[in-house]
Design an enzyme around this catalytic site. Structure first.
Site, PDB file in Angstrom:
ATOM      1  N   SER A 151      54.741  16.514 117.659  1.00  0.00           N
ATOM      2  CA  SER A 151      53.494  15.871 118.085  1.00  0.00           C
ATOM      3  C   SER A 151      52.292  16.792 117.933  1.00  0.00           C
ATOM      4  CB  SER A 151      53.632  15.456 119.539  1.00  0.00           C
ATOM      5  OG  SER A 151      54.053  16.579 120.272  1.00  0.00           O
TER       6      SER A 151
ATOM      7  N   GLY B 200      63.551  19.992 111.004  1.00  0.00           N
ATOM      8  CA  GLY B 200      62.262  19.365 111.286  1.00  0.00           C
ATOM      9  C   GLY B 200      61.128  20.201 110.723  1.00  0.00           C
TER      10      GLY B 200
ATOM     11  N   CYS C 232      52.158  19.274 115.621  1.00  0.00           N
ATOM     12  CA  CYS C 232      52.258  19.940 114.317  1.00  0.00           C
ATOM     13  C   CYS C 232      51.209  19.417 113.363  1.00  0.00           C
ATOM     14  CB  CYS C 232      53.614  19.659 113.669  1.00  0.00           C
ATOM     15  SG  CYS C 232      54.998  20.113 114.685  1.00  0.00           S
TER      16      CYS C 232
ATOM     17  N   SER D 286      56.736  18.352 123.403  1.00  0.00           N
ATOM     18  CA  SER D 286      55.617  17.774 124.164  1.00  0.00           C
ATOM     19  C   SER D 286      56.040  16.857 125.307  1.00  0.00           C
ATOM     20  CB  SER D 286      54.711  16.984 123.230  1.00  0.00           C
ATOM     21  OG  SER D 286      54.258  17.831 122.234  1.00  0.00           O
TER      22      SER D 286
ATOM     23  N   ALA E  60      51.990  27.346 116.174  1.00  0.00           N
ATOM     24  CA  ALA E  60      51.187  27.849 115.055  1.00  0.00           C
ATOM     25  C   ALA E  60      49.718  27.452 115.240  1.00  0.00           C
ATOM     26  CB  ALA E  60      51.736  27.302 113.740  1.00  0.00           C
TER      27      ALA E  60
HETATM   28  P1  XMP Z   1      57.655  17.614 119.816  1.00  0.00           P
HETATM   29  O1  XMP Z   1      57.279  16.406 118.985  1.00  0.00           O
HETATM   30  O2  XMP Z   1      58.855  17.379 120.650  1.00  0.00           O
HETATM   31  O3  XMP Z   1      58.032  18.731 118.727  1.00  0.00           O
HETATM   32  O4  XMP Z   1      56.496  18.137 120.583  1.00  0.00           O
HETATM   33  C1  XMP Z   1      58.394  20.031 119.125  1.00  0.00           C
HETATM   34  C2  XMP Z   1      58.637  20.883 117.900  1.00  0.00           C
HETATM   35  O5  XMP Z   1      57.454  21.056 117.113  1.00  0.00           O
HETATM   36  C3  XMP Z   1      57.562  22.245 116.337  1.00  0.00           C
HETATM   37  N1  XMP Z   1      56.325  23.017 116.503  1.00  0.00           N
HETATM   38  C4  XMP Z   1      55.376  23.129 115.552  1.00  0.00           C
HETATM   39  N2  XMP Z   1      55.327  22.643 114.286  1.00  0.00           N
HETATM   40  N3  XMP Z   1      53.169  23.614 114.035  1.00  0.00           N
HETATM   41  C5  XMP Z   1      54.201  22.896 113.522  1.00  0.00           C
HETATM   42  O6  XMP Z   1      54.122  22.447 112.374  1.00  0.00           O
HETATM   43  C6  XMP Z   1      53.161  24.136 115.289  1.00  0.00           C
HETATM   44  O7  XMP Z   1      52.199  24.766 115.724  1.00  0.00           O
HETATM   45  C7  XMP Z   1      54.336  23.877 116.087  1.00  0.00           C
HETATM   46  N4  XMP Z   1      54.675  24.232 117.350  1.00  0.00           N
HETATM   47  C8  XMP Z   1      55.899  23.680 117.576  1.00  0.00           C
HETATM   48  C9  XMP Z   1      58.751  23.015 116.866  1.00  0.00           C
HETATM   49  O8  XMP Z   1      59.807  22.859 115.940  1.00  0.00           O
HETATM   50  C10 XMP Z   1      59.023  22.329 118.207  1.00  0.00           C
HETATM   51  O9  XMP Z   1      60.338  22.455 118.644  1.00  0.00           O
END
Ligand code: XMP
Length: 486
Positions: free
Chosen positions: A304, A299, A306, A365, A392
């Site tokens: 959500s 991924g 990102c 999320s 991030a």
């Molecule tokens: P969901 O959609 O379930 O996704 O909230 C969780 C996943 O998002 C990734 N993640 C990030 N990706 N910037 C990104 O591009 C971020 O700041 C960030 N924080 C989390 C991570 O793989 C997580 O499991």
């Protein structure tokens, strides 16, 4: 430059075509799966290693309900190891922190505390923090004077039957029966109270029959690490604390330094289960598989919170990323599972991610609003909400720096924040109650999905899945429409 002709697709772009099904009821399907070659889960769901999603409480709840949680790495090594230990110690049959009262408290106070906490007994702890005795409702029943003090009616420590830490449920049951007791304090090697076993808890039919447990009956838990040289000792501390798997987790997992770290970990900890990621391409999955990963996290940017795709222009729509990564693992000749990480909004997305070839999904999320996620709910515009943030995001970066230095930001480092380019956002999500309620909905949807797909198991779903790409009209038709939602 290459311009790919094939379109990248994600969950909302497709539907699964229903098939003739031998499945007569949702109850007969099997949702179990491999997280890694040696770790099996009853449900294919993993809580994300994010600081607003998974610490010990969430990991305990996830493992009890047949999934697993990955403790995030944005804290000091010792703190993360402590989180792992908390999960490993959370044996269901022993209360680790029983409700306690002091020996000089009044019986009225003891009664009130038992009523408030809805328990039938309290451990009595003296000023030095040592176990002084045990007081139960039975002791209070016939006490003549409500003003008497706890130490006058409690069973003092000298007359208590206790058990050593590590006592098994069978041994505890035998002791309770032999002495016709209801409560058994557990002491550690130094004689300090380590927990309380109650007959009621022991006799309860197994409350979590599908819990994810290790071969010693402890809940399983994973822990995330990064790729810096210091992460080598973090890995060691986490394994020492009992972590069942390490998740080597960086934003761009198809990077030389990630592959080198993976190879080094493989060499140093040959017995450990090591997940690596994140990647989103056939070549990325291939290279991590070849470098020795036990599962691959897929991924880039579907999450959500990102913004990687917006900030960098890079990413692969998640359904295509999963399908390509499965092919990459096959190219490597290894048979290791894919974890689809990010973008799961509904149980339908979960089914599609699995049908595309993933063995598990990682969720952030959707779980951040749960009771068990770190942080407390707040009221915003009259609604109960919790915070979620990308790892991030600027807020997460600042918290990370603060934890690393454990001191006030200097004026100099304050200035450095201007240079941070966040790839995630901070947001709020509705408070959603306990995580098992969400899991129930997700797994219910998965069970139904398996029956539509004519599949009793996830491998049968992989085999049977037939995706249809849909148009914007199809997307609209798939949601509720032309009615007003109550
Ligand atoms: P969901 O959609 O379930 O996704 O909230 C969780 C996943 O998002 C990734 N993640 C990030 N990706 N910037 C990104 O591009 C971020 O700041 C960030 N924080 C989390 C991570 O793989 C997580 O499991």
């Amino acid at each position: 430059m290459i311009l790919r002709a094939a379109k990248g697709l994600t969950f909302d772009d497709v539907l699964l075509a229903p098939r003739r099904s031998p499945v007569s009821s949702r109850g007969v399907v099997d949702t179990s799966t491999q997280l890694t070659p040696t770790i099996r889960l009853h449900i294919p769901i993993v809580s994300a290693n994010m600081d607003t999603v998974t610490e010990a409480e969430m990991a305990i709840a996830m493992a009890r309900h047949g999934g697993i949680g990955i403790i995030h790495r944005f804290m000091l090594v010792e703190q993360q190891a402590q989180q792992v230990r908390r999960v490993k110690r959370a044996e269901g049959f022993m209360v680790e922190h029983p409700y306690a009262i002091g020996p000089d408290a009044s019986l009225a106070e003891a009664r009130a505390l038992m009523k408030r906490r809805e328990v039938g007994g309290l451990v009595v702890i003296d000023a030095g923090g040592d176990l002084a005795g045990l007081i139960t409702q039975r002791d209070l029943l016939l006490a003549p004077d409500a003003l008497l003090r706890v130490h006058e009616v409690m069973t003092p420590r000298s007359r208590l039957i206790t058990a050593p830490l590590g006592v098994t449920p069978a041994q505890a049951q035998a002791l309770l029966f032999q002495h016709r007791l209801e409560k058994l304090p557990v002491l550690d090697a130094a004689g300090k109270l380590a927990g309380l076993i109650t007959a009621q808890d022991l006799m309860k039919p197994e409350q979590f029959p599908h819990a994810t447990k290790d071969d010693r009956g402890r809940l399983r838990v994973g822990a995330a690490i990064g790729v810096t040289p210091a992460d080598r000792s973090r890995a060691e501390a986490l394994l020492e604390a009992g972590a069942d798997l390490l998740v080597l987790d960086i934003a761009h997992g198809h990077a030389d330094h990630c592959l080198q770290m993976l190879q080094a970990l493989r060499r140093d900890f040959p017995q450990a289960q090591i997940v690596a990621g994140n990647v989103a391409t056939r070549a990325g999955a291939h290279d991590l598989a070849e470098a020795g990963a036990d599962a691959i996290k897929v991924g880039i940017g579907p999450g959500s919170i990102c913004t990687t795709r917006v900030v960098t222009g890079f990413g692969v729509p998640q359904l295509t990323a999963i399908i390509d990564s499965v092919a990459g693992v096959q190219d490597s000749g290894r048979d290791i599972p894919i974890i689809a990480d990010g973008g799961i909004k509904t149980s339908g997305d979960l089914v599609k991610a699995l049908a595309a070839g993933a063995s598990t999904v990682m969720i952030g999320s959707l779980f951040a609003g749960c009771e068990e996620s770190p942080g407390v709910p707040v009221i915003r515009d009259g609604q109960k909400v919790k915070v979620v943030r990308g790892m991030a995001s600027l807020g997460a970066a600042m918290a990370r720096r603060a934890a690393e230095t454990l001191e006030q930001e200097s004026a100099e480092s304050q200035g450095e924040w201007d240079k941070v380019v966040p790839e995630g956002v901070e947001a709020v999500v509705p408070y959603r109650g306990q995580v098992h309620e969400i899991l129930q909905q997700l797994v219910g949807g998965l069970r139904s999905g398996l029956s539509y797909g004519g599949a009793f198991t996830l491998p049968e779903l992989w085999e049977n899945a037939e995706f249809i790409e849909i148009t914007p009209a199809g997307v609209r038709e798939s949601r509720h429409h032309d009615v007003q939602k109550m």
